[in-house]
Design a protein around this motif. Structure first.
Motif, short mmCIF file in Angstrom:
data_model
loop_
_atom_site.label_atom_id
_atom_site.label_comp_id
_atom_site.label_asym_id
_atom_site.label_seq_id
_atom_site.Cartn_x
_atom_site.Cartn_y
_atom_site.Cartn_z
N GLN A 28 0.84 -1.19 0.00
CA GLN A 28 0.00 0.00 0.00
C GLN A 28 0.87 1.22 0.00
N ALA A 29 0.58 2.19 -0.88
CA ALA A 29 1.35 3.44 -0.93
C ALA A 29 0.36 4.58 -1.15
N ALA A 30 -0.54 4.75 -0.27
CA ALA A 30 -1.56 5.79 -0.41
C ALA A 30 -1.76 6.49 0.92
N TRP A 31 -2.34 7.64 0.84
CA TRP A 31 -2.60 8.39 2.08
C TRP A 31 -3.71 7.69 2.85
N ALA A 32 -3.49 7.54 4.14
CA ALA A 32 -4.57 7.05 5.00
C ALA A 32 -5.51 8.23 5.27
N LEU A 33 -6.79 8.00 5.09
CA LEU A 33 -7.73 9.10 5.19
C LEU A 33 -7.82 9.67 6.60
N SER A 34 -7.47 8.87 7.57
CA SER A 34 -7.64 9.32 8.95
C SER A 34 -6.58 10.31 9.36
N GLY A 35 -5.33 10.05 9.12
CA GLY A 35 -4.27 10.90 9.66
C GLY A 35 -3.27 11.37 8.64
N GLY A 36 -3.47 11.24 7.35
CA GLY A 36 -2.49 11.68 6.37
C GLY A 36 -1.23 10.87 6.44
N GLN A 37 -1.35 9.53 6.49
CA GLN A 37 -0.19 8.66 6.67
C GLN A 37 0.05 7.83 5.41
N VAL A 38 1.32 7.71 5.04
CA VAL A 38 1.71 6.88 3.90
C VAL A 38 2.22 5.55 4.44
N ARG A 39 1.76 4.49 3.83
CA ARG A 39 2.15 3.17 4.30
C ARG A 39 2.76 2.37 3.14
N TYR A 40 3.86 1.72 3.48
CA TYR A 40 4.53 0.87 2.51
C TYR A 40 4.80 -0.48 3.16
N SER A 41 5.11 -1.42 2.30
CA SER A 41 5.46 -2.75 2.77
C SER A 41 6.66 -3.24 1.97
N VAL A 42 7.59 -3.88 2.68
CA VAL A 42 8.78 -4.40 2.03
C VAL A 42 9.16 -5.71 2.72
N PRO A 43 9.55 -6.72 1.98
CA PRO A 43 9.96 -7.96 2.62
C PRO A 43 11.34 -7.81 3.24
N GLU A 44 11.55 -8.56 4.31
CA GLU A 44 12.87 -8.54 4.93
C GLU A 44 13.91 -9.14 3.96
N GLU A 45 15.15 -8.83 4.27
CA GLU A 45 16.29 -9.29 3.47
C GLU A 45 16.32 -8.66 2.08
N ALA A 46 15.52 -7.58 1.86
CA ALA A 46 15.57 -6.91 0.56
C ALA A 46 16.95 -6.27 0.38
N LYS A 47 17.42 -6.28 -0.85
CA LYS A 47 18.76 -5.76 -1.13
C LYS A 47 18.80 -4.24 -0.97
N ALA A 48 19.99 -3.75 -0.65
CA ALA A 48 20.20 -2.31 -0.56
C ALA A 48 19.94 -1.68 -1.92
N GLY A 49 19.22 -0.58 -1.92
CA GLY A 49 18.85 0.10 -3.16
C GLY A 49 17.48 -0.26 -3.66
N THR A 50 16.84 -1.25 -3.02
CA THR A 50 15.50 -1.63 -3.45
C THR A 50 14.53 -0.48 -3.19
N VAL A 51 13.72 -0.15 -4.19
CA VAL A 51 12.76 0.94 -4.08
C VAL A 51 11.56 0.45 -3.28
N VAL A 52 11.33 1.11 -2.16
CA VAL A 52 10.18 0.76 -1.34
C VAL A 52 8.93 1.45 -1.85
N GLY A 53 9.05 2.71 -2.23
CA GLY A 53 7.90 3.44 -2.73
C GLY A 53 8.33 4.80 -3.26
N ARG A 54 7.52 5.38 -4.12
CA ARG A 54 7.79 6.72 -4.65
C ARG A 54 7.24 7.74 -3.65
#
Length: 821
Positions: A28-54
């Motif tokens: 999920q990479a969208a604003w939460a309607l309640s508090g203006g929060q951006v949420r992302y998800s990334v799996p562990e052990e992801a390599k350095a430089g991996t794009v989590v979100g714009r």
């Protein structure tokens, strides 16, 4: 042995199937309607430089705006292993993400990040969920566990085993157990793999130590991941002879609760186990299991005979919220048999941690014209306790002019609620206070110093709107007249004042500008004269002084200065020539000269004013009882008594004209008086009618009788008739002038305002440049009025048309000569 080799092959195969590149799952990479929060998800052990979100795009920033406005992460107490790309504004993995290291067994593993955007200052909150992957295989505490089982153990007997642990969560941590094939033993797994789950070895067939003294089995634990991972432990089972009944606890799991901070020695639980054997084989002692951790041994003690477990260390909920204590009940038979149970201690939270307040960002100083709602500081508040004990309430003291706004869980903004005024308060001591919901509540505070920067919002203000300055005339050039001061409460350049004479101010004297007479020092405000002042030229000078600060834009204030020039007695009286009228030029016979007969009038003026221009006339010579006297203030020369032949044919009078200044100034006049016979006086009067005036250059010169012998009888008759007529007219005019009101102004034509002084001598001045002298008749006091002289100029000198007639006239008249000195 074959089962162990098979398990190792499956593990190697799983590792080969795991690819080196991890796929980034953005949930999920969208604003939460309640508090203006951006949420992302990334799996562990992801390599350095991996794009989590714009991140920049999700925050609504334009291309390149993230770098221009310095989009960055606010440093947290725990390393987040992510960073914001300055160029693209994307959220990237900066280092290895290990969910087990970050969150342990907690699920979900959510990291709360604060993103700061400067110019203008804004804060956003990003929640990053690190998802679990099956990167941890089940692990047993030991590779080999030895069990002693009596040969007399009945089938169905259960022997507890220590299960494996898996650092993963969810399905990746759901373990299933398998046992290598055996006709004597089977595996019993009860529960849902939580702390209360129980793993045991079931005896399915009676043992015979003589047939098989030792059984070796392989216990395999397999998790629920895809692909699944496994862990193994070898069981070495020794068959014991004789004592074939092991102690049994009355319950397999004891659940106990104790508040943190409990006193040392507190009794937690009393265990109870029974053994159906008799004698020494039924004597039981209670021990910690061999697989108990060192931390448990340091925290708890167990009484071997009573089974009492007591506290010997300090419980801290914030460090460990639960303990699992494996306990063994062992009999004293030979070989000894053991029964096993588990004590699960739940540590209860108490409010023993005060809230903590951190300042993550501080923007000072705050300009005094800052708009309401300006963010001054960002704060982070936390409490290590849980529940109500960890719920924190925050506020600002004093309540104004700042307030707190909650931006996210545990994050606050210190904002401006009221307008600032640096001249009233230049710095604020702000205290952010926090209080938790425990009983009793614990509090914490954090002090902030918020200086207020100055803006140029105050114009210079003079102490007086109008300054009255008195200056004596003839002052030296450069003399200090006054000091002006204007106050500007601003600071630095905004409060640095410079002074100048404003050219709009015009003096009353001749319309001259104030800057031509005075100047003001730009720094000190000292007012000084550019040239000596002359009261006769300028009495009042009014101008304005302007004070300008050095702010941007500059502000100014004005003050009016009224400069009054005080008169000095710097002008001596000036004598005026006789006007040629009857009182000055007429004459009488000596026999007819009675007392109080006016024979001349001394006229003088003084360019000064007030007492400095008030003149008095004194007869200096002859002194004593002479035949003449002078009016003290009128200047009229009159006879003091009747004249006789003993007084002589000629009198010389020295008259002094003196003002009332300090020191007094004076002028002298010499008056020559000749006494004539009555018949000569009548002829002189007739001759004076024929010649209206004599040359002013002849005044004060007495002519002898030698010139009269050339006159003819015809001219004598004409002169006698004319003199008789004019004499009569002169007597009438003289009487009219004597009895006319004395308030007539001795000045030229035109209206003149009379201003008279009181009897105490105070003066008032007309704004006109005219002065006059008046004397009231019959009054008990003398009032003085002063104006500038406005006498008509004397007539031009004319030559005598007839020398013989002029000689006759001067012999027949009372000759008056005035000499100036």
């Amino acid at each position: 042995m074959d089962g162990r080799i098979h398990w190792m092959g499956e593990r190697c195969s799983a590792e080969m199937r795991w690819g080196p590149v991890l796929r980034v799952l953005v949930l999920q990479a969208a604003w939460a309607l309640s508090g203006g929060q951006v949420r992302y998800s990334v799996p562990e052990e992801a390599k350095a430089g991996t794009v989590v979100g714009r991140l920049a795009q999700d925050l609504g920033l334009e291309a390149g705006e993230a770098e221009a406005r310095r989009l960055r992460l606010v440093a947290q107490g725990r390393r987040a292993s992510v960073e914001v790309s300055g160029a693209s504004g994307a959220l990237l993995v900066s280092s290895r993400l290990d969910r087990e290291e970050l969150c342990g067994k907690s699920a979900p593993c959510a990291l709360r990040l604060e993103v700061l955007l400067e110019r203008p200052l804004r804060v956003f909150h990003v929640q990053l969920e690190v998802t679990d992957i099956n990167d941890n295989a089940p692990v047993f505490r030991v590779d080999e566990e030895a069990l002693n089982i009596a040969e007399l153990s009945v089938p169905g007997s259960r022997f507890p085993l220590e299960g494996a642990s898996d650092a993963d969560i969810g399905a990746n941590a759901q373990l299933t157990y398998t046992l290598s094939p055996s006709e004597y033993f089977s595996l019993d797994h009860q529960g849902n793999n939580d702390q209360s789950a129980s793993l045991g070895l079931i005896l399915t067939k009676s043992l015979d130590r003589e047939t098989i003294p030792v059984h070796r089995l392989v216990l395999t634990a397999t998790d629920g991941g895809r692909p699944s991972l496994t862990g193994t432990m070898e069981l070495v089972i020794s068959v014991l002879d004789a004592n074939d009944n092991a102690p049994q606890f009355n319950q397999s799991v004891y659940k106990v609760k104790a508040p943190e901070g409990s006193e040392l020695g507190t009794l937690l639980v009393t265990l109870s186990a029974t053994d159906p054997d008799e004698g020494i084989n039924s004597d039981i002692m209670y021990l910690f299991s061999r697989r108990v951790s060192t931390n448990v041994k340091e925290m708890f003690t167990i009484n071997e005979n009573k089974g009492e477990i007591r506290l010997q260390g300090k419980l801290d909920y914030e460090e460990t919220d639960s303990y699992e204590i494996p306990v063994e009940a062992r009999d004293k038979g030979y070989p000894p048999l053991s029964g096993h149970c588990k004590v699960v201690l739940e540590v209860l939270d108490v409010n023993d941690n005060a809230p903590e307040v951190w300042v993550t960002s501080l923007s000072v100083p705050v300009p005094e014209d800052a708009s309401l709602g300006t963010v001054v500081a960002l704060l982070s508040v936390s409490d290590r306790d849980s529940g109500e004990n960890g719920r924190v309430r925050c506020w600002v003291w004093p309540a104004s002019p700042f307030g707190l706004e909650a931006t996210f869980l545990g994050s606050y903004s210190l904002v401006l609620r009221e307008a600032l005024d640096r001249e009233r308060v230049s710095e604020y001591e702000v205290e952010v206070r926090a209080e938790d919901g425990g009983a009793p509540a614990l509090r914490a505070s954090r002090g902030l110093q918020v200086p207020v920067s100055d803006v140029n919002d105050n114009a210079p203000l003079f102490a007086q709107a109008v300054y009255t300055v008195l200056a004596r005339e003839n002052n030296a050039a450069g003399a200090e007249l006054a000091r002006l001061w204007a106050r500007d409460p601003d600071e630095a350049a905004n409060g640095r004042v410079s002074y100048s004479v404003w050219e709009g101010g015009v003096g009353v004297g001749g319309g001259a500008a104030g800057s031509s007479y005075v100047s003001v020092d730009a720094e000190s405000g000292r007012l000084w004269a550019l040239q000596p002042l002359d009261y006769e030229e300028l009495q009042v000078l009014q101008f304005e002084v302007r004070a300008v600060d050095a702010g941007e834009p500059p502000l100014s204030g004005n003050a009016t200065v009224q400069l009054f020039v005080l008169d000095e007695n710097d002008n001596a009286p000036a004598l005026l020539p006789p006007a040629g009228s009857a009182p000055e030029a007429g004459g009488v016979a000596a026999a007819e000269a009675s007392a109080a007969l006016v024979v001349a009038k001394i006229r003088a003026v003084d360019a000064d004013s007030g007492y400095n221009a008030w003149l008095r006339y004194e007869l200096w010579e002859p002194r004593g009882k002479g035949p003449f006297r002078v009016g003290l203030y009128s200047g009229e020369v009159s006879t003091a008594r009747a004249l006789d032949e003993a007084d002589g044919p000629r009198q010389r009078l020295l008259i002094v004209v003196r003002d009332h200044g300090e020191p007094a100034r004076s002028a002298t006049a010499t008056l020559s008086v000749s006494l004539l016979e009555p018949n000569e006086a009548a002829l002189a009067a007739g001759s004076s009618a024929a010649s209206a005036a004599v040359s002013r250059s002849a005044a004060g010169v007495e002519l002898g009788p030698a010139a009269a012998s050339a006159a003819t009888n015809v001219w004598l008759v004409v002169a006698i008739c004319a003199v008789s007529s004019l004499f009569l007219l002169a007597v009438v005019l003289y009487g009219a002038s004597r009895w006319a009101p004395r308030a007539a102004v001795l000045s030229g034509p035109g209206p003149t305002t009379l201003v008279c002084a009181s009897e105490v001598g105070s003066w008032s001045y007309s704004q006109r440049h005219s002065r006059s002298l008046c004397v009231a008749d019959g009054a008990a006091k003398s009032d003085l009025m002063v104006f500038s002289p406005n006498f008509p100029p004397p007539p031009p000198d004319s030559a005598a048309e007839n020398d013989t007639l002029a000689s006759f006239i001067f012999r027949s008249f009372l000759i008056v000569a005035i000499h100036h000195s």
